[in-house]
Design a protein around this motif. Structure first.
Motif, short mmCIF file in Angstrom:
data_model
loop_
_atom_site.label_atom_id
_atom_site.label_comp_id
_atom_site.label_asym_id
_atom_site.label_seq_id
_atom_site.Cartn_x
_atom_site.Cartn_y
_atom_site.Cartn_z
N ALA A 52 26.66 91.24 117.20
CA ALA A 52 26.82 90.92 118.62
C ALA A 52 25.66 90.05 119.05
O ALA A 52 24.59 90.07 118.45
CB ALA A 52 26.86 92.19 119.45
N GLY A 53 25.90 89.26 120.09
CA GLY A 53 24.85 88.38 120.57
C GLY A 53 25.28 87.68 121.85
O GLY A 53 26.03 88.24 122.65
N ALA A 54 24.81 86.44 122.02
CA ALA A 54 25.09 85.66 123.22
C ALA A 54 25.36 84.21 122.85
O ALA A 54 24.80 83.70 121.88
CB ALA A 54 23.93 85.74 124.19
N THR A 55 26.20 83.55 123.64
CA THR A 55 26.48 82.13 123.49
C THR A 55 26.15 81.44 124.80
O THR A 55 26.61 81.85 125.86
CB THR A 55 27.96 81.90 123.14
OG1 THR A 55 28.24 82.53 121.90
CG2 THR A 55 28.28 80.42 123.05
N ASP A 56 25.33 80.38 124.72
CA ASP A 56 25.00 79.55 125.87
C ASP A 56 25.78 78.25 125.77
O ASP A 56 25.58 77.47 124.84
CB ASP A 56 23.50 79.22 125.90
CG ASP A 56 22.64 80.43 126.19
OD1 ASP A 56 23.11 81.31 126.92
OD2 ASP A 56 21.51 80.49 125.68
N ASN A 61 26.11 81.93 130.08
CA ASN A 61 25.66 82.76 128.97
C ASN A 61 26.65 83.91 128.82
O ASN A 61 26.81 84.70 129.74
CB ASN A 61 24.24 83.28 129.26
CG ASN A 61 23.64 83.99 128.07
OD1 ASN A 61 24.35 84.51 127.22
ND2 ASN A 61 22.32 84.01 128.03
N ARG A 62 27.31 84.00 127.67
CA ARG A 62 28.36 84.99 127.47
C ARG A 62 28.09 85.90 126.28
O ARG A 62 27.53 85.48 125.27
CB ARG A 62 29.71 84.29 127.21
CG ARG A 62 30.21 83.47 128.37
CD ARG A 62 30.59 84.37 129.52
NE ARG A 62 31.16 83.63 130.61
CZ ARG A 62 32.27 83.94 131.21
NH1 ARG A 62 32.96 85.00 130.84
NH2 ARG A 62 32.71 83.22 132.21
N PHE A 63 28.52 87.16 126.40
CA PHE A 63 28.45 88.09 125.28
C PHE A 63 29.35 87.57 124.16
O PHE A 63 30.46 87.10 124.40
CB PHE A 63 28.92 89.49 125.72
CG PHE A 63 29.09 90.44 124.58
CD1 PHE A 63 27.99 91.06 124.01
CD2 PHE A 63 30.35 90.69 124.04
CE1 PHE A 63 28.14 91.93 122.94
CE2 PHE A 63 30.51 91.56 122.98
CZ PHE A 63 29.41 92.18 122.43
N THR A 64 28.86 87.68 122.92
CA THR A 64 29.60 87.16 121.76
C THR A 64 29.69 88.24 120.69
O THR A 64 28.69 88.85 120.33
CB THR A 64 28.89 85.93 121.18
OG1 THR A 64 28.75 84.96 122.21
CG2 THR A 64 29.68 85.34 120.03
N HIS A 88 32.98 83.65 115.68
CA HIS A 88 32.26 83.99 116.91
C HIS A 88 33.29 84.01 118.05
O HIS A 88 33.94 83.01 118.31
CB HIS A 88 31.18 82.95 117.22
CG HIS A 88 30.19 82.77 116.12
ND1 HIS A 88 29.04 83.50 116.03
CD2 HIS A 88 30.18 81.95 115.05
CE1 HIS A 88 28.37 83.14 114.97
NE2 HIS A 88 29.03 82.19 114.35
N LEU A 89 33.43 85.15 118.72
CA LEU A 89 34.41 85.29 119.80
C LEU A 89 33.68 85.56 121.12
O LEU A 89 32.83 86.45 121.19
CB LEU A 89 35.35 86.48 119.53
CG LEU A 89 36.37 86.29 118.43
CD1 LEU A 89 35.79 86.71 117.12
CD2 LEU A 89 37.59 87.09 118.76
N TYR A 90 34.04 84.79 122.16
CA TYR A 90 33.48 85.00 123.48
C TYR A 90 34.44 84.45 124.54
O TYR A 90 35.26 83.59 124.25
CB TYR A 90 32.09 84.35 123.62
CG TYR A 90 32.07 82.86 123.41
CD1 TYR A 90 32.16 81.98 124.48
CD2 TYR A 90 31.97 82.32 122.14
CE1 TYR A 90 32.15 80.61 124.29
CE2 TYR A 90 31.95 80.96 121.93
CZ TYR A 90 32.04 80.10 123.02
OH TYR A 90 32.04 78.76 122.82
N ASP A 91 34.35 84.98 125.75
CA ASP A 91 35.17 84.52 126.87
C ASP A 91 34.44 83.40 127.59
O ASP A 91 33.23 83.44 127.77
CB ASP A 91 35.44 85.66 127.85
CG ASP A 91 36.34 86.72 127.26
OD1 ASP A 91 37.16 86.39 126.40
OD2 ASP A 91 36.21 87.90 127.67
N THR A 100 39.59 83.26 125.74
CA THR A 100 38.73 83.66 124.63
C THR A 100 38.59 82.50 123.68
O THR A 100 39.58 81.95 123.21
CB THR A 100 39.32 84.88 123.89
OG1 THR A 100 39.44 85.96 124.82
CG2 THR A 100 38.43 85.30 122.75
N SER A 101 37.35 82.13 123.42
CA SER A 101 37.06 81.05 122.48
C SER A 101 36.72 81.65 121.12
O SER A 101 35.98 82.63 121.04
CB SER A 101 35.88 80.21 122.99
OG SER A 101 35.56 79.20 122.07
N ILE A 102 37.27 81.07 120.07
CA ILE A 102 37.00 81.53 118.71
C ILE A 102 36.38 80.35 117.96
O ILE A 102 37.04 79.33 117.74
CB ILE A 102 38.28 81.99 118.01
CG1 ILE A 102 38.95 83.11 118.80
CG2 ILE A 102 37.98 82.44 116.58
CD1 ILE A 102 40.31 83.51 118.28
#
Length: 114
Positions: A52-56, A61-64, A88-91, A100-102
């Motif tokens: 788990a992490g974060a995407t900027d 900034n979204r949970f990933t 990597h999946l995040y909204d 949802t971006s993959i």
């Protein structure tokens, strides 16, 4: 036309994650020489990854969530080769609609220990 949805600063993509792996199939890989009848055996590992992490991206900034798999071949005491596949999946809501971006990551590596 020439419409820009994101500024140059918003186009920068960064991700951070903390992952864990589980060695699913430790074993050996066998390779036959092309030039002789010799067969070589190398220690190898097939492992699963999750994290788990974060995407900027796009000023947000979204949970990933991250998951994937990897394969490693240990050539000798000092050299290993690896191939890793991650998703990597995040909204994100760049265009106003949340989706949802993959993002797929494929990496190959050569490690030298000294």
């Amino acid at each position: 036309g020439n419409t820009r949805l994101l500024s140059d600063a918003e186009r920068e993509y960064r991700f951070y994650n903390l992952g864990f792996g589980y060695n699913l199939f430790p074993g050996e890989a066998f390779f036959k020489s092309w030039f002789s009848d010799k067969t070589y055996a190398f220690n190898s590992n097939f492992y699963l990854l999750a994290g788990a992490g974060a995407t900027d991206f796009a000023g947000d900034n979204r949970f990933t969530a991250t998951f994937g798999a990897g394969y490693q071949v240990i050539l000798n005491d000092a050299v290993t080769m690896s191939l890793v596949f991650r998703e990597h999946l995040y909204d994100i809501d760049v265009l106003g609609e949340e989706k949802t971006s993959i993002n797929t990551e494929l990496s190959a590596g050569l490690s030298v220990f000294f």
